[in-house]
Scaffold this motif. Sequence first.
Motif, short mmCIF file in Angstrom:
data_model
loop_
_atom_site.label_atom_id
_atom_site.label_comp_id
_atom_site.label_asym_id
_atom_site.label_seq_id
_atom_site.Cartn_x
_atom_site.Cartn_y
_atom_site.Cartn_z
N HIS A 96 0.86 -1.18 0.00
CA HIS A 96 0.00 0.00 0.00
C HIS A 96 0.90 1.22 0.00
O HIS A 96 1.88 1.28 0.71
CB HIS A 96 -0.90 0.03 1.24
N GLU A 97 0.53 2.14 -0.79
CA GLU A 97 1.34 3.35 -0.87
C GLU A 97 0.80 4.41 0.08
O GLU A 97 0.56 5.54 -0.30
CB GLU A 97 1.39 3.86 -2.31
N ASP A 98 0.59 3.98 1.31
CA ASP A 98 0.16 4.93 2.34
C ASP A 98 1.39 5.68 2.81
O ASP A 98 2.20 5.15 3.55
CB ASP A 98 -0.48 4.21 3.52
N LYS A 99 1.51 6.86 2.37
CA LYS A 99 2.66 7.67 2.75
C LYS A 99 2.27 8.54 3.93
O LYS A 99 1.15 9.05 3.98
CB LYS A 99 3.14 8.53 1.58
N GLU A 100 3.18 8.67 4.83
CA GLU A 100 2.92 9.49 6.00
C GLU A 100 2.57 10.93 5.64
O GLU A 100 1.80 11.57 6.31
CB GLU A 100 4.14 9.48 6.92
N ASP A 102 0.96 11.92 2.94
CA ASP A 102 -0.30 12.09 2.23
C ASP A 102 -1.38 12.56 3.21
O ASP A 102 -1.54 11.99 4.28
CB ASP A 102 -0.77 10.76 1.61
N PRO A 104 -4.99 12.73 4.86
CA PRO A 104 -6.01 11.69 4.99
C PRO A 104 -7.05 11.74 3.88
O PRO A 104 -7.53 10.70 3.44
CB PRO A 104 -6.64 11.98 6.35
N ARG A 107 -5.84 9.75 0.85
CA ARG A 107 -5.88 8.31 1.07
C ARG A 107 -7.31 7.79 1.00
O ARG A 107 -7.59 6.76 0.41
CB ARG A 107 -5.24 7.96 2.41
N GLU A 110 -8.55 7.73 -2.60
CA GLU A 110 -8.01 6.56 -3.30
C GLU A 110 -8.78 5.31 -2.92
O GLU A 110 -9.11 4.48 -3.77
CB GLU A 110 -6.52 6.41 -2.96
N SER A 111 -9.11 5.16 -1.64
CA SER A 111 -9.86 4.00 -1.18
C SER A 111 -11.24 3.95 -1.83
O SER A 111 -11.70 2.89 -2.29
CB SER A 111 -10.01 4.01 0.34
#
Length: 121
Positions: A96-100, A102, A104, A107, A110-111
Amino acid sequence: MADPALNWATAEVKGGKLTVDLEGKIASGWKDSFETTVRLLPGGDWGKVQLKKHTVRVSHVTPGSEEKLRHHLESLVDQANAAVRPPEPEPEPEAHEDKEDDPPDARMTESFRAFAQDTES
């Protein structure tokens, strides 16, 4: 390497005794697992189940028990196969490209957009 399997084309009953050959390579520990399962699973309208070399033998087969006995023997073989089969590797977790950094909202956007892929299928 193929797991051991009953070769029903070789099945033969003589004097009320059934023999069925196994095909495939028997791994280390397979015979022990098979014999343990034989002891743990109750039988039916047939006699003692044994493994001699690459042949499963049943000491007393009665008419009408063929389907139940087939299912019982297949279950014994399946359990022995499962017991000696190496565990399958755990699947890699999806990246997952959950970057700190990014926000909320990005994110979550994208979801929610990923749901569109589910409805298109």
